[in-house]
Design an enzyme around this catalytic site. Structure first.
Site, PDB file in Angstrom:
ATOM      1  CG  ASN A 183      -5.904   3.967   8.419  1.00  0.00           C
ATOM      2  OD1 ASN A 183      -6.258   4.930   7.719  1.00  0.00           O
ATOM      3  ND2 ASN A 183      -4.899   4.040   9.260  1.00  0.00           N
ATOM      4  CB  CYS A 213      -0.047   2.186  10.359  1.00  0.00           C
ATOM      5  SG  CYS A 213      -1.257   1.165   9.577  1.00  0.00           S
ATOM      6  N   GLY A 234       0.810  -1.213   0.000  1.00  0.00           N
ATOM      7  CA  GLY A 234       0.000   0.000   0.000  1.00  0.00           C
ATOM      8  C   GLY A 234       0.846   1.267   0.000  1.00  0.00           C
ATOM      9  CB  THR A 235       3.834   2.266   1.961  1.00  0.00           C
ATOM     10  OG1 THR A 235       3.190   1.994   3.206  1.00  0.00           O
ATOM     11  CG2 THR A 235       4.726   3.486   2.095  1.00  0.00           C
ATOM     12  CB  THR A 291      13.592  -9.320  -9.288  1.00  0.00           C
ATOM     13  OG1 THR A 291      14.805  -9.046  -9.980  1.00  0.00           O
ATOM     14  CG2 THR A 291      13.223 -10.783  -9.428  1.00  0.00           C
ATOM     15  CB  SER A 346      -1.805  -3.392   1.061  1.00  0.00           C
ATOM     16  OG  SER A 346      -0.804  -4.031   1.794  1.00  0.00           O
ATOM     17  CD  GLN A 392      -7.414  -0.710   6.854  1.00  0.00           C
ATOM     18  OE1 GLN A 392      -8.168  -1.624   7.220  1.00  0.00           O
ATOM     19  NE2 GLN A 392      -6.166  -0.635   7.284  1.00  0.00           N
TER      20      GLN A 392
HETATM   21  C1  LIG Z   1      -5.328   3.123   4.500  1.00  0.00           C
HETATM   22  C2  LIG Z   1      -3.955   2.576   4.424  1.00  0.00           C
HETATM   23  N1  LIG Z   1      -3.130   2.953   3.425  1.00  0.00           N
HETATM   24  C3  LIG Z   1      -1.882   2.474   3.287  1.00  0.00           C
HETATM   25  C4  LIG Z   1      -1.372   1.566   4.186  1.00  0.00           C
HETATM   26  C5  LIG Z   1       0.015   1.054   3.993  1.00  0.00           C
HETATM   27  O1  LIG Z   1      -0.028  -0.234   3.443  1.00  0.00           O
HETATM   28  P1  LIG Z   1       1.246  -1.219   3.531  1.00  0.00           P
HETATM   29  O2  LIG Z   1       1.298  -1.699   4.933  1.00  0.00           O
HETATM   30  O3  LIG Z   1       0.940  -2.314   2.565  1.00  0.00           O
HETATM   31  O4  LIG Z   1       2.431  -0.435   3.117  1.00  0.00           O
HETATM   32  C6  LIG Z   1      -2.180   1.140   5.257  1.00  0.00           C
HETATM   33  C7  LIG Z   1      -1.643   0.216   6.272  1.00  0.00           C
HETATM   34  O5  LIG Z   1      -2.098   0.156   7.379  1.00  0.00           O
HETATM   35  C8  LIG Z   1      -3.502   1.639   5.368  1.00  0.00           C
HETATM   36  O6  LIG Z   1      -4.313   1.267   6.348  1.00  0.00           O
END
Ligand SMILES: Cc1ncc(COP(=O)(O)O)c(C=O)c1O
Length: 383
Positions: free
Chosen positions: A152, A325, A72-73, A238, A200, A180
């Site tokens: 989230n 997070c 996600g990030t 990769t 993610s 989410q």
């Molecule tokens: C809304 C949201 N965006 C992005 C992320 C980041 O995802 P990842 O953990 O896969 O980097 C999260 C993780 O908690 C999230 O809740």
């Protein structure tokens, strides 16, 4: 008893996903980008394409609009920085909300340093955006709108379809962080006019460190990592083939089982809500109806979240304070502050997030332990 109620932070990998992935770590380890003539590598490539197909089907998009990332990030970073890089010369404005995940907010800070203007939409006490505010904020300089699908921390589901419609009418690119919501509630990218969407795998019983960015065909987005030719020259590195194949399997499972999971988590969430309603001084955060089925954010008068978390953990129950997070972050959650909670109440807030592996007897146990804890901590707290 071990009761895991922190599924918004990460989920347990489904056994079927693990089983599917395992052989891509052992005999089917080859890299299809460089083993052109190997039948084993061909199998890896085919399975990765099946994964792409599974994601595309669930989003109602084309297979070649799905790009694999590390999660996600990365998807959020790429969506925003990629659009900024493609508009480097003319710059412009990006509209977002103050309650986005840090993967979006921190990226916006960077892009601001690059010379782009960032504007934030207000949200109401439930964390909900009003599409009318978006209409007022859009100008000829607006390049991108980035509004998350579901929050989230408090679970509120944003009016994505209305936002997508406004974006389309104004010729503005629309990104949504769906980390989410994907595989938990329905998303139809075409109906919602979404141009970029982040997902993610570890949030839907897939492996950690793998995700995807949907990019609508025709959107001019630059790569934000330089390197090899993978992912149509747009995302180098990769392929994490076992991860990608695991993601695809998790999507396939969710496609078949999402409705069943929704029913089960809603049932268990109601068990907690019914119990909590009988305890005075507990408020449920987020929108009362437009919310994720598995999320329950509770603010408990006169009970500090850290104390509650420690007590629950000693009793084998795992929940989180505010956003998991940023659990290491001791300042009050930016989401809770934005929806108007004073610092003290934000520090009294816990997030319970259910998942498909939870059982009714675990929730019964949670309810007993939680109610007893609230009572005891309040007896000890200064009046
Ligand atoms: C809304 C949201 N965006 C992005 C992320 C980041 O995802 P990842 O953990 O896969 O980097 C999260 C993780 O908690 C999230 O809740």
């Amino acid at each position: 008893m071990y009761v895991y109620l922190n599924n918004a932070a990460t989920t347990k990998t489904d056994g079927r996903v693990l089983f599917k992935m395992s052989k891509y770590y052992s005999e089917l380890f080859e890299n299809p980008m460089t083993s052109n003539y190997s039948p084993l590598a061909k199998n890896v490539e085919e399975e990765m394409e099946n994964s792409r197909e599974n994601v595309a089907k669930l989003l109602n998009v084309k297979r070649d609009e799905i790009y694999f990332t590390s999660g996600g990030t990365e998807s959020d970073n790429w969506a925003i920085k990629g659009i900024a890089l493609s508009n480097w010369d003319k710059k412009g404005e990006i509209i977002s909300t103050p309650i986005e995940h840090m993967a979006v907010l921190k990226t916006l800070e960077t892009v601001k340093k690059w010379g782009f203007d960032i504007k934030f939409l207000p949200v109401d006490k439930y964390g909900m955006v009003d599409p009318e505010d978006l209409k007022k904020l859009i100008t000829k300089k607006t390049l991108l709108i980035s509004v998350m699908h579901a929050n989230n921390e408090i679970g509120t589901i944003e009016p994505i379809e209305e936002i997508g419609k406004i974006a389309k009418e104004n010729g503005v690119i629309f990104h949504t962080d769906s980390v989410q919501s994907f595989c938990h509630i329905d998303i139809d990218v075409n109906k919602m006019n979404i141009d970029l969407l982040s997902i993610s795998a570890h949030k839907f019983y897939g492996p950690k460190g793998v995700g995807s960015l949907y990019i609508r065909k025709g959107i001019d987005i630059s790569p934000f990592m330089d390197g090899g030719h993978q992912e149509n020259e747009l995302r180098s590195g990769t392929h994490n083939s076992p991860g990608i194949i695991g993601l695809g399997e998790a999507v396939k499972i969710a496609t078949n089982e999402m409705e069943e999971e929704k029913k089960s988590v809603l049932f268990m969430k109601k068990m907690i809500e019914d119990r909590v309603k009988n305890i005075e001084g507990i408020n449920i955060n987020g929108h009362p109806e437009k919310r994720l089925p598995n999320n329950l954010s509770l603010t408990i008068d006169r009970v500090n979240a850290e104390t509650m978390l420690t007590y629950l953990a000693v009793n084998g129950i795992i929940v989180s304070a505010g956003s998991a997070c940023s659990a290491k972050e001791k300042s009050a959650s930016h989401v809770l502050k934005t929806i108007g909670l004073p610092d003290e109440l934000a520090h009294n807030t816990i997030r319970i997030s259910l998942g498909k592996f939870n059982l009714v007897k675990e929730i019964e146990y949670f309810n007993e332990v939680f109610e007893y804890g609230v009572k005891k901590f309040r007896e000890m707290a200064p009046k």
